[in-house]
Motif scaffolding. Structure first.
Motif, PDB file in Angstrom:
ATOM      1  N   ALA B  92     -53.597  20.085 -75.111  1.00 17.00           N
ATOM      2  CA  ALA B  92     -52.169  20.211 -75.385  1.00 17.00           C
ATOM      3  C   ALA B  92     -51.477  18.867 -75.196  1.00 17.00           C
ATOM      4  O   ALA B  92     -51.946  18.017 -74.426  1.00 17.00           O
ATOM      5  CB  ALA B  92     -51.525  21.254 -74.474  1.00 17.00           C
ATOM      6  N   VAL B  93     -50.368  18.679 -75.888  1.00 16.95           N
ATOM      7  CA  VAL B  93     -49.561  17.473 -75.743  1.00 16.95           C
ATOM      8  C   VAL B  93     -48.112  17.874 -75.498  1.00 16.95           C
ATOM      9  O   VAL B  93     -47.685  18.971 -75.847  1.00 16.95           O
ATOM     10  CB  VAL B  93     -49.644  16.572 -77.001  1.00 16.95           C
ATOM     11  N   SER B  94     -47.380  16.949 -74.893  1.00 17.14           N
ATOM     12  CA  SER B  94     -45.959  17.152 -74.665  1.00 17.14           C
ATOM     13  C   SER B  94     -45.261  15.815 -74.867  1.00 17.14           C
ATOM     14  O   SER B  94     -45.746  14.787 -74.367  1.00 17.14           O
ATOM     15  CB  SER B  94     -45.709  17.657 -73.245  1.00 17.14           C
ATOM     16  N   PRO B  95     -44.169  15.802 -75.593  1.00 21.41           N
ATOM     17  CA  PRO B  95     -43.491  14.522 -75.857  1.00 21.41           C
ATOM     18  C   PRO B  95     -42.929  13.917 -74.593  1.00 21.41           C
ATOM     19  O   PRO B  95     -42.371  14.622 -73.739  1.00 21.41           O
ATOM     20  CB  PRO B  95     -42.384  14.908 -76.836  1.00 21.41           C
ATOM     21  N   GLN B  96     -43.078  12.600 -74.462  1.00 24.61           N
ATOM     22  CA  GLN B  96     -42.445  11.908 -73.352  1.00 24.61           C
ATOM     23  C   GLN B  96     -40.939  11.801 -73.619  1.00 24.61           C
ATOM     24  O   GLN B  96     -40.500  11.846 -74.745  1.00 24.61           O
ATOM     25  CB  GLN B  96     -43.045  10.506 -73.197  1.00 24.61           C
ATOM     26  N   GLY B  97     -40.201  11.641 -72.558  1.00 24.95           N
ATOM     27  CA  GLY B  97     -38.762  11.546 -72.728  1.00 24.95           C
ATOM     28  C   GLY B  97     -38.150  12.889 -73.079  1.00 24.95           C
ATOM     29  O   GLY B  97     -38.822  13.909 -73.107  1.00 24.95           O
ATOM     30  N   GLY B  98     -36.881  12.902 -73.342  1.00 29.74           N
ATOM     31  CA  GLY B  98     -36.196  14.143 -73.710  1.00 29.74           C
ATOM     32  C   GLY B  98     -35.821  14.983 -72.517  1.00 29.74           C
ATOM     33  O   GLY B  98     -35.100  15.970 -72.648  1.00 29.74           O
TER      34      GLY B  98
END
Lengths: 114, 115
Positions: B92-98
């Motif tokens: 799984a991946v998750s966007p950095q920031g936000g």
């Protein structure tokens, strides 16, 4: 420390009937997620809460699905009326707010619609 | 948007043999990377995660993964598997920031360990 608790674990209902799933997140976690996992697939996000506010519900089929997180702790996911295609595992998860934090999952609620 | 590809839907292996489960991702922004394991009739459990720093990440149960930015890959490895490692593994991946965490999963790889 208790993990994410979900109930019921298993539910079989007839199509067009309503069903509700309950989730108690890990204490102190302000972010709560509901994911749906179809057979042979990875989980897909339905809705994400920050405290009591639903901040990402773009994937929630709003015509038949609803969710709430009263007082920013427990959450309920409801389907009314259920369709055959709703058969899946509904996973609740929680985490501390912010990117990179580990998301902890419950054991899931297995729904079969007949 | 992000997407994750796990090319192998099933990987059979004999006990005590090494194994590699492949994961490639696509994203227009930098991401954090995760591997989760799901045992039969259970929820997902975090094996390891890459946030920054050393590209070789060690996790629980003897698993490790290596982040390769140029190849956009995050393959999972174990030098010697046990029967108890039989499970479904999700990258799984998750966007950095936000300011938030949002996991996007692959379709999973079923690891089948036989005696």
């Amino acid at each position: 420390e208790a993990g994410v608790v979900q109930s019921p674990r298993y539910k079989i209902i007839e199509k067009k009937q309503p069903v509700a799933f309950w989730c108690n997140p890990i204490s102190g976690h302000n972010t709560l997620y509901w994911y749906r996992q179809n057979l042979g697939q990875g989980p897909e996000l339905l809705i994400r809460y920050e405290n009591e506010e639903a901040v990402d519900d773009s994937q929630l089929p709003k015509d038949r699905f609803s969710a709430e997180r009263l007082k920013g702790v427990d959450s309920t996911l409801k389907i009314q009326p259920a369709e055959l295609g709703d058969s899946a595992v509904y996973l609740c998860a929680s985490s501390f707010r912010g990117p990179g934090n580990t998301i902890y999952f419950g054991e899931g609620s297995w729904l079969t619609v007949v | 948007a992000q997407s994750v590809t796990q090319l192998d839907s099933q990987v059979p292996v004999f006990e005590e043999a090494p194994v590699e489960l492949r994961c490639n991702y696509s994203s227009s922004v930098s991401v954090y990377l995760f591997w989760y394991v799901q045992y039969p009739n259970q929820g997902l459990q975090l094996l390891l995660k890459y946030l920054s720093g050393s590209t070789l990440v060690k996790g629980i149960n003897g698993f490790e993964a290596e982040f390769n930015k140029s190849q956009t890959s995050f393959h999972l490895r174990k030098p010697s598997v046990h029967i108890s490692d039989t499970a479904e593994y999700f990258c799984a991946v998750s966007p950095q920031g936000g300011g938030f965490q949002k996991l996007v999963f692959g379709t999973g790889t079923r690891l089948l360990v036989s005696p």
